[in-house]
Scaffold this motif. Structure first.
Motif, mmCIF file in Angstrom:
data_model
loop_
_atom_site.group_PDB
_atom_site.id
_atom_site.type_symbol
_atom_site.label_atom_id
_atom_site.label_comp_id
_atom_site.label_asym_id
_atom_site.label_seq_id
_atom_site.Cartn_x
_atom_site.Cartn_y
_atom_site.Cartn_z
ATOM 1 N N PHE A 299 0.813 -1.213 0.000
ATOM 2 C CA PHE A 299 0.000 0.000 0.000
ATOM 3 C C PHE A 299 0.850 1.269 0.000
ATOM 4 C CE2 PHE A 299 -2.641 -3.309 1.845
ATOM 5 C CZ PHE A 299 -3.825 -3.158 1.130
ATOM 6 N N ARG A 300 2.093 1.179 -0.457
ATOM 7 C CA ARG A 300 3.002 2.323 -0.381
ATOM 8 C C ARG A 300 2.463 3.560 -1.099
ATOM 9 N NH1 ARG A 300 5.686 -1.694 -3.256
ATOM 10 N NH2 ARG A 300 5.639 -1.426 -5.526
ATOM 11 N N ASP A 301 1.814 3.378 -2.241
ATOM 12 C CA ASP A 301 1.318 4.540 -2.969
ATOM 13 C C ASP A 301 0.281 5.294 -2.133
ATOM 14 O OD1 ASP A 301 2.955 4.022 -5.127
ATOM 15 O OD2 ASP A 301 1.401 3.042 -6.317
ATOM 16 N N HIS A 302 -0.663 4.547 -1.566
ATOM 17 C CA HIS A 302 -1.674 5.178 -0.714
ATOM 18 C C HIS A 302 -1.037 5.803 0.517
ATOM 19 C CE1 HIS A 302 -5.212 5.794 1.786
ATOM 20 N NE2 HIS A 302 -4.553 5.172 2.742
ATOM 21 N N LEU A 303 -0.157 5.060 1.192
ATOM 22 C CA LEU A 303 0.488 5.573 2.400
ATOM 23 C C LEU A 303 1.263 6.855 2.107
ATOM 24 C CD1 LEU A 303 1.822 2.222 3.904
ATOM 25 C CD2 LEU A 303 0.206 3.767 5.023
ATOM 26 N N ARG A 376 -15.078 -3.676 12.795
ATOM 27 C CA ARG A 376 -14.725 -4.326 14.066
ATOM 28 C C ARG A 376 -14.131 -5.699 13.811
ATOM 29 N NH1 ARG A 376 -19.359 -1.546 16.105
ATOM 30 N NH2 ARG A 376 -20.749 -3.270 15.520
ATOM 31 N N ASP A 377 -14.718 -6.406 12.864
ATOM 32 C CA ASP A 377 -14.190 -7.721 12.510
ATOM 33 C C ASP A 377 -12.802 -7.601 11.881
ATOM 34 O OD1 ASP A 377 -14.475 -10.663 11.891
ATOM 35 O OD2 ASP A 377 -14.321 -9.875 9.851
ATOM 36 N N VAL A 378 -12.630 -6.635 10.985
ATOM 37 C CA VAL A 378 -11.334 -6.440 10.326
ATOM 38 C C VAL A 378 -10.258 -6.107 11.351
ATOM 39 C CG1 VAL A 378 -10.039 -4.942 8.754
ATOM 40 C CG2 VAL A 378 -12.300 -5.795 8.096
ATOM 41 N N GLN A 379 -10.558 -5.203 12.281
ATOM 42 C CA GLN A 379 -9.556 -4.788 13.259
ATOM 43 C C GLN A 379 -9.186 -5.925 14.203
ATOM 44 O OE1 GLN A 379 -7.848 -2.124 12.860
ATOM 45 N NE2 GLN A 379 -9.164 -1.429 11.188
ATOM 46 N N ALA A 380 -10.152 -6.782 14.542
ATOM 47 C CA ALA A 380 -9.854 -7.938 15.388
ATOM 48 C C ALA A 380 -8.916 -8.907 14.664
ATOM 49 C CB ALA A 380 -11.144 -8.642 15.788
ATOM 50 N N ARG A 381 -9.192 -9.139 13.382
ATOM 51 C CA ARG A 381 -8.334 -10.023 12.594
ATOM 52 C C ARG A 381 -6.952 -9.399 12.383
ATOM 53 N NH1 ARG A 381 -11.961 -10.938 7.477
ATOM 54 N NH2 ARG A 381 -10.143 -12.128 6.773
ATOM 55 N N ARG A 382 -6.928 -8.098 12.214
ATOM 56 C CA ARG A 382 -5.651 -7.381 12.037
ATOM 57 C C ARG A 382 -4.785 -7.521 13.290
ATOM 58 N NH1 ARG A 382 -5.467 -1.070 10.063
ATOM 59 N NH2 ARG A 382 -3.200 -0.777 10.092
ATOM 60 N N ALA A 383 -5.379 -7.327 14.453
ATOM 61 C CA ALA A 383 -4.635 -7.448 15.709
ATOM 62 C C ALA A 383 -4.102 -8.862 15.900
ATOM 63 C CB ALA A 383 -5.533 -7.043 16.877
ATOM 64 N N LYS A 384 -4.901 -9.848 15.511
ATOM 65 C CA LYS A 384 -4.479 -11.248 15.648
ATOM 66 C C LYS A 384 -3.280 -11.547 14.747
ATOM 67 C CE LYS A 384 -6.516 -15.905 15.771
ATOM 68 N NZ LYS A 384 -5.612 -16.611 14.849
ATOM 69 N N ALA A 397 -3.472 -8.999 2.257
ATOM 70 C CA ALA A 397 -4.704 -9.617 1.762
ATOM 71 C C ALA A 397 -5.909 -9.150 2.563
ATOM 72 C CB ALA A 397 -4.580 -11.138 1.823
ATOM 73 N N LEU A 398 -5.755 -9.052 3.877
ATOM 74 C CA LEU A 398 -6.857 -8.588 4.728
ATOM 75 C C LEU A 398 -7.246 -7.157 4.392
ATOM 76 C CD1 LEU A 398 -8.770 -8.818 7.169
ATOM 77 C CD2 LEU A 398 -6.846 -8.079 8.609
ATOM 78 N N LEU A 399 -6.276 -6.281 4.254
ATOM 79 C CA LEU A 399 -6.575 -4.875 3.981
ATOM 80 C C LEU A 399 -7.152 -4.679 2.587
ATOM 81 C CD1 LEU A 399 -3.490 -3.133 5.664
ATOM 82 C CD2 LEU A 399 -5.743 -3.624 6.628
ATOM 83 N N ASN A 400 -6.662 -5.454 1.625
ATOM 84 C CA ASN A 400 -7.243 -5.383 0.272
ATOM 85 C C ASN A 400 -8.701 -5.832 0.274
ATOM 86 O OD1 ASN A 400 -5.453 -4.358 -1.755
ATOM 87 N ND2 ASN A 400 -4.125 -6.136 -1.403
ATOM 88 N N GLN A 403 -10.919 -3.117 1.860
ATOM 89 C CA GLN A 403 -11.222 -1.980 0.997
ATOM 90 C C GLN A 403 -12.236 -2.356 -0.076
ATOM 91 O OE1 GLN A 403 -10.212 1.194 1.498
ATOM 92 N NE2 GLN A 403 -11.659 1.728 -0.121
ATOM 93 N N ALA A 404 -12.108 -3.547 -0.632
ATOM 94 C CA ALA A 404 -13.078 -4.002 -1.635
ATOM 95 C C ALA A 404 -14.477 -4.113 -1.026
ATOM 96 C CB ALA A 404 -12.644 -5.341 -2.211
ATOM 97 N N ASP A 405 -14.535 -4.578 0.206
ATOM 98 C CA ASP A 405 -15.814 -4.703 0.899
ATOM 99 C C ASP A 405 -16.426 -3.322 1.150
ATOM 100 O OD1 ASP A 405 -17.800 -6.310 2.451
ATOM 101 O OD2 ASP A 405 -16.987 -5.164 4.126
ATOM 102 N N THR A 406 -15.599 -2.357 1.561
ATOM 103 C CA THR A 406 -16.084 -0.994 1.788
ATOM 104 C C THR A 406 -16.572 -0.366 0.490
ATOM 105 O OG1 THR A 406 -14.625 -0.658 3.697
ATOM 106 C CG2 THR A 406 -15.410 1.312 2.566
ATOM 107 N N ASP A 407 -15.821 -0.544 -0.585
ATOM 108 C CA ASP A 407 -16.228 0.008 -1.879
ATOM 109 C C ASP A 407 -17.586 -0.548 -2.306
ATOM 110 O OD1 ASP A 407 -13.893 1.469 -2.009
ATOM 111 O OD2 ASP A 407 -12.848 0.030 -3.295
ATOM 112 N N ALA A 408 -17.786 -1.841 -2.086
ATOM 113 C CA ALA A 408 -19.066 -2.465 -2.456
ATOM 114 C C ALA A 408 -20.200 -1.936 -1.586
ATOM 115 C CB ALA A 408 -18.954 -3.981 -2.321
ATOM 116 N N LEU A 409 -19.920 -1.745 -0.304
ATOM 117 C CA LEU A 409 -20.936 -1.214 0.610
ATOM 118 C C LEU A 409 -21.362 0.186 0.217
ATOM 119 C CD1 LEU A 409 -22.583 -1.394 3.285
ATOM 120 C CD2 LEU A 409 -20.527 -0.528 4.449
ATOM 121 N N PHE A 410 -20.395 1.009 -0.201
ATOM 122 C CA PHE A 410 -20.680 2.411 -0.521
ATOM 123 C C PHE A 410 -21.174 2.621 -1.946
ATOM 124 C CE2 PHE A 410 -17.396 4.162 2.764
ATOM 125 C CZ PHE A 410 -18.200 3.708 3.788
ATOM 126 N N ALA A 411 -21.073 1.594 -2.787
ATOM 127 C CA ALA A 411 -21.331 1.761 -4.223
ATOM 128 C C ALA A 411 -22.716 2.319 -4.517
ATOM 129 C CB ALA A 411 -21.139 0.419 -4.939
#
Length: 471
Positions: A299-303, A376-384, A397-400, A403-411
């Motif tokens: 994610f270097r470009d975004h960061l 909440r689910d993503v952050q729990a998995r991220r911490a693990k 893979a988790l972060l990708n 983002q795809a899930d968020t894009d679909a939710l907002f579409a």
């Protein structure tokens, strides 16, 4: 000498003649205290080797950005000569749990054109109403024997990644490499060029590319990479950059201001992004100080662009579901100075009402509850993943997927593309509002929202206006 030759060659290539300008004066200070007490003390004053790269047509900062501001005024007449808003690492630290019970000191630098007569330097901090109030001052005599005037040369010279003209009328961005060995200098230059190319593919930088110069500079370190204490990794650093700042594993900063300034002074710069040789997700940005990016992360470009938004334009984070080291405010007492978040929903509209769509309900509806449940689910998995020190590819893979899930939710959200006031921003689920549903400062989206784009352009103008733009 190599830098001077580089600048002269660039000038010849573009037909530019550079006018004589003063050199750069740097005042290094210590900023200390805790959540209740704030102090400043002079560390040293340094005459940097290069000419001032700032815009002579815009010496005064009227943006009202930053948690702090400094002014330089002529002692004899009181005339204001220079001012800039900025923020600090101390300003973030004192809101942490450590800041409640301990005192610390952080290094900072204030840079301005070398005066020819004594000047008064004054630092202002935000008061309870978020207005600037004087906090500390000192007189600087340019003839003082205390000013350090000798600078050791570097074994390398800056690389002109992009040259658009006289540094005085351009935003000069310096990419400062860290964690690269002698054998990896080519890798650093290639990454610096790739990150630069990406920056100028994102609006409004894309449309304003001719207002920027970009330089790259790195000195080699003995061992590849930088420190990440939470993983037991310790490395020698040229800038002091490391992970785990304030106990947050992804927070990548330098607390060694002197180290990175000693390197940066060998290139023309208004802003600095520290490019670190690491694949582990991380970055950080302090307005008017510096920003960082993990250059080998997926994610270097975004960061890179997100953190540069903090450093360059004082943009606030609009996210609120990820853990942060400092305190959030669900009931803010004052309106934040950052241009892209608000705590006040006036009946006439938010502070960016001039760009708001009409008619749009305030607050503006969005699928907030569903978004938060998924996060909440993503952050729990991220911490693990971090606790188990899983490979970085699994985090990617988790972060990708997130983002795809968020894009679909907002579409298909009703107010997906409008400017309004969406509840949830600035690390708070309820206390602040952001301008649009999606933005690079909210998720890992690819673009800034309209309000952030306008805010960035205002700072580009601060550094580049005053000379005709190159078509």
């Amino acid at each position: 000498m190599r830098l001077l030759i580089c600048l002269l060659m660039a000038a010849m290539a573009t037909g530019t003649t550079y006018a004589a300008t003063p050199r750069t004066l740097r005042v290094d200070i210590q900023h200390s205290g805790d959540a209740k007490v704030e102090r400043y003390a002079l560390e040293r004053v340094v005459l940097e080797p290069l000419a001032w790269a700032g815009n002579p047509a815009r010496p005064l900062d009227d943006s009202n950005r930053g948690a702090q501001k400094f002014e330089v005024a002529d002692v004899a007449s009181g005339k204001l000569l220079y001012s800039r808003g900025y923020s600090t690492v101390f300003g973030e630290w004192y809101t942490t749990a450590e800041g409640e019970g301990a005192q610390r000191s952080f290094q900072e630098s204030l840079r301005f054109p070398m005066p020819d007569k004594p000047v008064k330097l004054t630092i202002f901090a935000r008061d309870a109403a978020n207005a600037f109030a004087p906090s500390w001052s000192m007189v600087i005599d340019p003839a003082s024997l205390e000013i350090e005037r000798v600078v050791l040369p570097l074994p390398t010279a800056p690389i002109a990644i992009r040259h658009s003209g006289d540094p005085a009328y351009k935003v000069d961005l310096l990419l400062l490499g860290d964690g690269y060995t002698v054998e990896e200098m080519g890798k650093f230059e290639a990454r610096a060029r790739a990150l630069t190319a990406h920056l100028f593919s994102v609006s409004p930088f894309k449309e304003r590319a001719s207002d920027f110069n970009v330089w790259a500079l790195a000195v080699p370190v003995p061992e590849s990479g930088i420190s990440r204490p939470s993983s037991g990794v310790q490395r020698a650093s040229s800038t002091g950059a490391r992970y785990d700042v304030f106990g947050l594993e992804r927070y990548l900063l330098t607390l060694d201001n002197r180290a990175f300034r000693e390197l940066a002074q060998h290139a023309p710069y208004d802003v600095v992004e520290i490019v670190v040789n690491s694949e582990t997700y991380g970055g950080g940005g302090i307005f008017g100080q510096f920003s960082t990016v993990a250059a080998d992360n997926t994610f270097r470009d975004h960061l890179f662009v997100h953190e540069f938004g903090h450093h360059f334009a004082g943009l606030a984070d609009e996210y609120y579901t990820s853990p942060v080291a400092y305190a959030s405010m669900d009931k803010p007492a004052v309106e934040p100075w950052e241009p892209n978040v608000t705590a006040l929903l006036d009946p006439s509209g938010p502070k960016w009402s001039h760009g708001a769509s009409s008619p749009v309900p305030l607050p503006t509806p969005w699928p907030k509850a569903e978004f938060e449940a998924r996060q909440r689910d993503v952050q729990a998995r991220r911490a693990k993943l971090r606790a188990e020190q899983r490979p970085e590819t699994e985090m990617d893979a988790l972060l990708n997927a997130s983002q795809a899930d968020t894009d679909a939710l907002f579409a298909h959200a009703q107010y997906r593309d409008v400017v309004g006031a969406f509840q949830g921003a600035n690390y708070s689920a309820t206390g602040y509002y952001r301008p649009q549903l999606q933005c690079m400062m909210f998720t890992r989206a690819e673009a800034f929202c309209e309000v952030c784009r306008n805010a960035i352009e205002q700072i580009i103008d601060l550094y580049s206006a005053g000379q005709p733009r190159v078509p």
